[in-house]
Design an enzyme around this catalytic site. Structure first.
Site, PDB file in Angstrom:
ATOM      1  N   SER A 125      29.289  39.635  36.620  1.00 34.65           N
ATOM      2  CA  SER A 125      30.734  39.717  36.443  1.00 34.65           C
ATOM      3  C   SER A 125      31.109  39.391  35.006  1.00 34.65           C
ATOM      4  O   SER A 125      30.441  38.584  34.344  1.00 34.65           O
ATOM      5  CB  SER A 125      31.433  38.732  37.387  1.00 34.65           C
ATOM      6  OG  SER A 125      32.802  38.589  37.064  1.00 34.65           O
ATOM      7  N   TYR A 150      33.018  30.685  40.937  1.00 28.80           N
ATOM      8  CA  TYR A 150      32.577  32.073  41.078  1.00 28.80           C
ATOM      9  C   TYR A 150      31.797  32.521  39.851  1.00 28.80           C
ATOM     10  O   TYR A 150      30.693  33.063  39.941  1.00 28.80           O
ATOM     11  CB  TYR A 150      33.784  32.993  41.305  1.00 28.80           C
ATOM     12  CG  TYR A 150      33.469  34.457  41.156  1.00 28.80           C
ATOM     13  CD1 TYR A 150      32.653  35.100  42.080  1.00 28.80           C
ATOM     14  CD2 TYR A 150      33.961  35.195  40.075  1.00 28.80           C
ATOM     15  CE1 TYR A 150      32.343  36.454  41.930  1.00 28.80           C
ATOM     16  CE2 TYR A 150      33.666  36.533  39.936  1.00 28.80           C
ATOM     17  CZ  TYR A 150      32.861  37.162  40.856  1.00 28.80           C
ATOM     18  OH  TYR A 150      32.552  38.487  40.706  1.00 28.80           O
TER      19      TYR A 150
END
Length: 321
Positions: A125, A150
């Site tokens: 990501s 995350y």
């Protein structure tokens, strides 16, 4: 050859399954259909995009079920897109990220190692860049100051993948996705949240007083990058590489909202709010490494890619969102 796609009912996963099947690959998918957002959208997405793909309902933490699937399917390559997504949700439910993104990733790595998988491509990501990086974000910059759990799990995935490549010569490629959007997208992300709210005449929360920039990347461009990476495993002694997949053209949040307003035919009711914990002010991908490695060349500006999203929201959710 057989390709196993995890997270196959997810946004990028379903489009990836469709693209792989369209070029003649044998595709098998898995997804746990969790309720992070409405599972009905996931099932409708599969029905619309890849209805003929064999997708098994399996959780990444179920080692026995994963082992049985690998033994049955015997995948040559794996595209690992399954993960617990969302920056803000990681502040509320950290254990979901540990289970899916850490435990689940180790399970996939181990099975790829022991079952002789020729290439594992996994989703990282743009969130990994955190506070330490300076736009445009390049793969050579540090990723050790994440702004959310995350992001920390995704950075950990890259370290774990490198270790398996080094120890076992498992070819592994990580892809840092930059704010992916398109029809059938995730309902928790700004493109759908804003489109649905504007269509319904509901107010939208605009964080950091609107002073945000995002490298919005159309899902078709992302999928082209996924397939390009899959076809080009590393030939280095430690066969692990990481690539940015983004549009390399950050968009002002206010302009993004304007494009939605124009497509919806009505103004947005904007509620300006301060910066949210875990968010990043600006994202911008340096995509030269992916371009050089497999010709990655994103070609969809939001002026072309966003109106079909608004139209899809109108057709799927109705004008009342």
């Amino acid at each position: 050859m057989t390709v196993l796609v995890t997270g196959a009912a997810g946004f990028i996963g379903a489009y990836t399954c469709r693209a792989l099947a369209a070029r003649g690959e044998q595709v098998v998918g898995l997804d746990n259909y969790n309720d992070y957002y409405d599972p009905r959208i996931k099932r409708d997405r599969v029905a619309a995009l890849c209805p003929d793909i064999d997708i098994r309902a399996i959780d990444l933490t179920d080692r026995a079920a994963l082992e049985a699937l690998f033994d049955e399917v015997q995948p040559d390559r794996v595209v690992h897109l399954a993960a617990q997504a969302g920056v803000r949700y990681s502040l509320q439910n950290p254990y979901a990220y540990v289970d899916s993104n850490l435990v689940g990733f180790v399970n996939i790595l181990e099975l790829c190692r022991h079952r002789g998988v020729a290439h594992l491509v996994y989703a990282s990501s743009s969130s990994v860049y955190g506070d330490s990086a300076t736009p445009p974000f390049s793969e050579d910059q540090r990723v050790d100051q994440p702004r959310s759990l995350y992001a920390a799990t995704k950075a950990a995935n890259e370290l774990m993948a490198y270790t398996y490549a080094q120890l076992y010569q498992l070819p592994v490629t990580g892809l840092r996705f930059f704010t992916v959007y398109g029809p059938w997208g995730r309902p928790d992300m700004a493109p759908l949240l804003f489109s649905r709210a504007v269509l319904a005449g509901r107010p939208i929360d605009v964080f950091n007083e609107g002073r945000m920039q995002r490298d919005f990347t159309h899902v078709n461009d992302i999928v082209a990058g996924v397939l390009g990476a899959l076809d080009h495993p590393s030939a280095e002694a430690t066969p692990h590489r990481v690539f940015n997949l983004g549009n390399h053209t950050p968009v002002e949040l206010e302009h993004f909202i304007t494009v939605i307003e124009q497509a919806a035919g009505r103004p947005a009711q904007k509620v300006y709010k301060p910066m949210q914990p875990g968010d990043m002010v600006r994202t911008m991908a340096d995509t030269r490494r992916a371009r050089d490695a497999f010709g990655f060349d994103p070609a969809t500006p939001i002026e072309a890619g966003l109106p079909p999203v608004v139209q899809w929201c109108r057709e799927y959710f109705g004008d009342h969102g």
